[in-house]
Scaffold this active site. Structure first.
Site, PDB file in Angstrom:
ATOM      1  N   ARG A 185      60.528  51.294  -4.581  1.00  0.00           N
ATOM      2  CA  ARG A 185      60.387  51.705  -3.177  1.00  0.00           C
ATOM      3  C   ARG A 185      60.874  53.132  -2.942  1.00  0.00           C
ATOM      4  O   ARG A 185      60.329  53.832  -2.086  1.00  0.00           O
ATOM      5  CB  ARG A 185      61.127  50.731  -2.274  1.00  0.00           C
ATOM      6  CG  ARG A 185      60.385  49.415  -2.208  1.00  0.00           C
ATOM      7  CD  ARG A 185      60.989  48.480  -1.213  1.00  0.00           C
ATOM      8  NE  ARG A 185      60.098  47.369  -0.978  1.00  0.00           N
ATOM      9  CZ  ARG A 185      60.483  46.124  -0.773  1.00  0.00           C
ATOM     10  NH1 ARG A 185      61.761  45.829  -0.775  1.00  0.00           N
ATOM     11  NH2 ARG A 185      59.601  45.181  -0.563  1.00  0.00           N
TER      12      ARG A 185
ATOM     13  N   LYS B 184      51.609  27.861  -0.682  1.00  0.00           N
ATOM     14  CA  LYS B 184      51.133  27.090   0.468  1.00  0.00           C
ATOM     15  C   LYS B 184      49.777  27.516   1.012  1.00  0.00           C
ATOM     16  O   LYS B 184      49.501  28.705   1.143  1.00  0.00           O
ATOM     17  CB  LYS B 184      52.132  27.254   1.602  1.00  0.00           C
ATOM     18  CG  LYS B 184      53.446  26.562   1.347  1.00  0.00           C
ATOM     19  CD  LYS B 184      54.259  26.760   2.576  1.00  0.00           C
ATOM     20  CE  LYS B 184      55.589  26.093   2.592  1.00  0.00           C
ATOM     21  NZ  LYS B 184      56.354  26.601   3.736  1.00  0.00           N
TER      22      LYS B 184
ATOM     23  N   GLY C 283      54.320  41.470  -3.053  1.00  0.00           N
ATOM     24  CA  GLY C 283      55.146  40.291  -3.280  1.00  0.00           C
ATOM     25  C   GLY C 283      54.973  39.713  -4.666  1.00  0.00           C
ATOM     26  O   GLY C 283      55.009  40.438  -5.665  1.00  0.00           O
TER      27      GLY C 283
ATOM     28  N   GLY D  11      53.720  40.945   3.086  1.00  0.00           N
ATOM     29  CA  GLY D  11      53.376  40.424   4.413  1.00  0.00           C
ATOM     30  C   GLY D  11      52.452  41.351   5.180  1.00  0.00           C
ATOM     31  O   GLY D  11      51.492  40.911   5.831  1.00  0.00           O
TER      32      GLY D  11
HETATM   33  P1  AMP Z   1      53.476  32.663  -2.204  1.00  0.00           P
HETATM   34  O1  AMP Z   1      54.751  33.282  -1.713  1.00  0.00           O
HETATM   35  O2  AMP Z   1      52.832  31.722  -1.261  1.00  0.00           O
HETATM   36  O3  AMP Z   1      52.530  33.687  -2.799  1.00  0.00           O
HETATM   37  O4  AMP Z   1      53.927  31.707  -3.395  1.00  0.00           O
HETATM   38  C1  AMP Z   1      54.493  32.177  -4.573  1.00  0.00           C
HETATM   39  C2  AMP Z   1      55.263  31.049  -5.185  1.00  0.00           C
HETATM   40  O5  AMP Z   1      54.388  29.965  -5.402  1.00  0.00           O
HETATM   41  C3  AMP Z   1      55.853  31.413  -6.525  1.00  0.00           C
HETATM   42  O6  AMP Z   1      57.245  31.384  -6.427  1.00  0.00           O
HETATM   43  C4  AMP Z   1      55.325  30.322  -7.445  1.00  0.00           C
HETATM   44  O7  AMP Z   1      56.313  29.810  -8.308  1.00  0.00           O
HETATM   45  C5  AMP Z   1      54.890  29.247  -6.492  1.00  0.00           C
HETATM   46  N1  AMP Z   1      53.851  28.382  -7.074  1.00  0.00           N
HETATM   47  C6  AMP Z   1      52.690  28.756  -7.623  1.00  0.00           C
HETATM   48  N2  AMP Z   1      52.014  27.710  -8.088  1.00  0.00           N
HETATM   49  C7  AMP Z   1      52.759  26.630  -7.842  1.00  0.00           C
HETATM   50  C8  AMP Z   1      52.601  25.236  -8.102  1.00  0.00           C
HETATM   51  N3  AMP Z   1      51.510  24.786  -8.723  1.00  0.00           N
HETATM   52  N4  AMP Z   1      53.570  24.404  -7.703  1.00  0.00           N
HETATM   53  C9  AMP Z   1      54.662  24.864  -7.077  1.00  0.00           C
HETATM   54  N5  AMP Z   1      54.882  26.170  -6.799  1.00  0.00           N
HETATM   55  C10 AMP Z   1      53.938  27.043  -7.183  1.00  0.00           C
END
Ligand code: AMP
Length: 405
Positions: free
Chosen positions: A36, A207, A363, A386
């Site tokens: 950064r 999610k 991220g 974000g």
């Molecule tokens: P996000 O912040 O929504 O992009 O999610 C990223 C996080 O999702 C990371 O920390 C990953 O470890 C987690 N992740 C990815 N695939 C899976 C999965 N199949 N089950 C649980 N967590 C997951």
């Protein structure tokens, strides 16, 4: 052009630059990742060359959410003074520091700056008004400078005092985007306005609920959406698959079906992983096996896309003109479940070599590309998770709007 820093006359002017210096520190307050700081260098160096008087303003961590046991702000742990040595070394000249971001003494300090001098002010989040977008705090900040530059893309989706409200005190001839911010906006435009087709989007992460608006926006702009990561299992379950203990948002099953139906109607495939690496438990040393994504045994959980899905996803990327990637394909923080993400990273690098434009959301996706050692082989990695997500969802970012009005 509105927002163009090069169009402003900055010589001998006091220029407030909102940067994002929210960098990670070690226990002994050394900067452990200076990405950064380096991101802000082009703007700072330009202003030094032009003989501006530079006043850097940033947030740092969440001091008000992590108060000391006596209820006071931890003014040492959350002080921006810790970044001064690393920043001075990067810009190759002394950076002065002042332990407040507003007030009489900060004003005096800014008045004493010479042409080309750099002053870093203390953490804006020491004031509760910062995150509330307090107009009184913003007017105090505005007094510090003749010109306001916003180079903090990572905070541009927040209508905070130092990222948005302060800009209302400057007219178009006295405010602009910094070069990092401009670069982020230019690259986002490449996938938003007239993208080269086929446009393939890869979405992953934990999610579905975080990505609903993005999926809807992509159904409009992209030709194909590839889904991996934890969010895939909500779709698989919605279609009647057995996903064991995989991450599922049960309140989003209907929505998942609606999105699939909408995609089908538009003739834009949403591609789900045919198979998965399923583990007995959520642990780095868990037993695991490759199974169809809709036949995950009870008690097991899908933690990565499987071997067939990897090959299939690579094929889907062939010939792409534009690739957007947001979110890992599995729990890439654990070596056993990082292979799907890495395979996709290699495939994105490969299509980039063949001429595709590839944009990696910030991220975790940025971390995954860095971890794969392929950061130099994609077109652009966003510094704002974000903020980039909201931009791609089609939302206006308050920090951007404030510069353009
Ligand atoms: P996000 O912040 O929504 O992009 O999610 C990223 C996080 O999702 C990371 O920390 C990953 O470890 C987690 N992740 C990815 N695939 C899976 C999965 N199949 N089950 C649980 N967590 C997951």
């Amino acid at each position: 052009m509105k927002g163009d820093l090069r169009a402003l006359d900055v010589r001998n002017k006091k220029v407030i630059v909102r940067v994002d210096f929210n960098v990670p520190l070690s226990k002994d307050f050394q900067v452990t990742d200076d990405t950064r700081l380096r991101g802000a260098l082009p703007t700072i160096e330009y202003l030094v060359e032009q003989g501006a008087k530079i006043i850097l303003v940033s947030h740092f961590g969440r001091p008000l959410a992590k108060l000391l046991p006596d209820g006071q702000i931890d003014r040492n742990k959350f002080s921006l003074r810790h970044v001064v040595p690393a920043l001075s070394a990067l810009v190759g000249k002394e950076v002065e520091f002042f332990p407040d971001c507003v007030g009489e003494e900060a004003l005096q300090k800014s008045e004493q700056l010479g042409s080309g001098d750099i002053l870093l002010l203390e953490n804006t989040r020491f004031y509760a008004g910062e995150e509330k977008g307090d107009p009184a705090l913003a007017s105090q900040m505005a007094l510090l400078g003749d010109i306001y530059i916003n180079d903090a893309f990572g905070a541009a989706h927040r209508a905070h005092a130092s990222t948005t409200v302060v800009a209302n005190h400057f007219d178009a001839a006295h405010k602009a985007f910094g070069f990092l911010m401009q670069l982020e906006l230019d690259n986002a435009k490449k996938v938003q306005i007239d993208p080269k087709h086929p446009y393939v989007a890869i979405l992953g992460g934990a999610k579905v609920s975080d990505k609903i608006l993005l999926i809807e926006a992509l159904l409009d702009k992209a030709d194909k959406i590839i889904i991996g990561g934890g969010m895939a299992y909500t779709f698989v379950k919605a279609q009647g698959g057995h996903v064991g203990n995989s991450l599922v948002e049960d309140d989003k099953l209907e929505l998942a079906l609606e999105l699939l139906a909408k995609a089908e109607k538009l003739g834009k495939p949403i591609v789900l992983p045919l198979d998965s690496i399923a583990a007995e438990k959520f642990a780095a040393d868990a037993h695991y096996k490759n199974v169809p994504s809709d036949e995950i045994p009870s008690g097991w959980m899908g933690l990565d896309i499987g071997l067939v899905a990897r090959v299939e996803y690579e094929e889907h990327l062939q010939g792409a003109g534009t690739v957007l990637w947001n979110g890992p394909m599995g729990v890439f923080e654990m070596e056993a479940f990082a292979h799907g993400t890495r395979a996709l990273a290699r495939a994105v690098a490969e299509v980039t070599k063949q001429g595709a434009f590839s944009l990696i959301g910030g991220g975790d996706s940025a971390a995954a590309i860095e971890q794969s050692g392929l950061a130099d082989e994609v077109s652009f990695i966003s510094t704002g998770g974000g903020a980039m997500l909201e931009l791609l969802e089609g939302k206006e970012l308050p920090g951007v709007t404030a510069i353009l009005k």
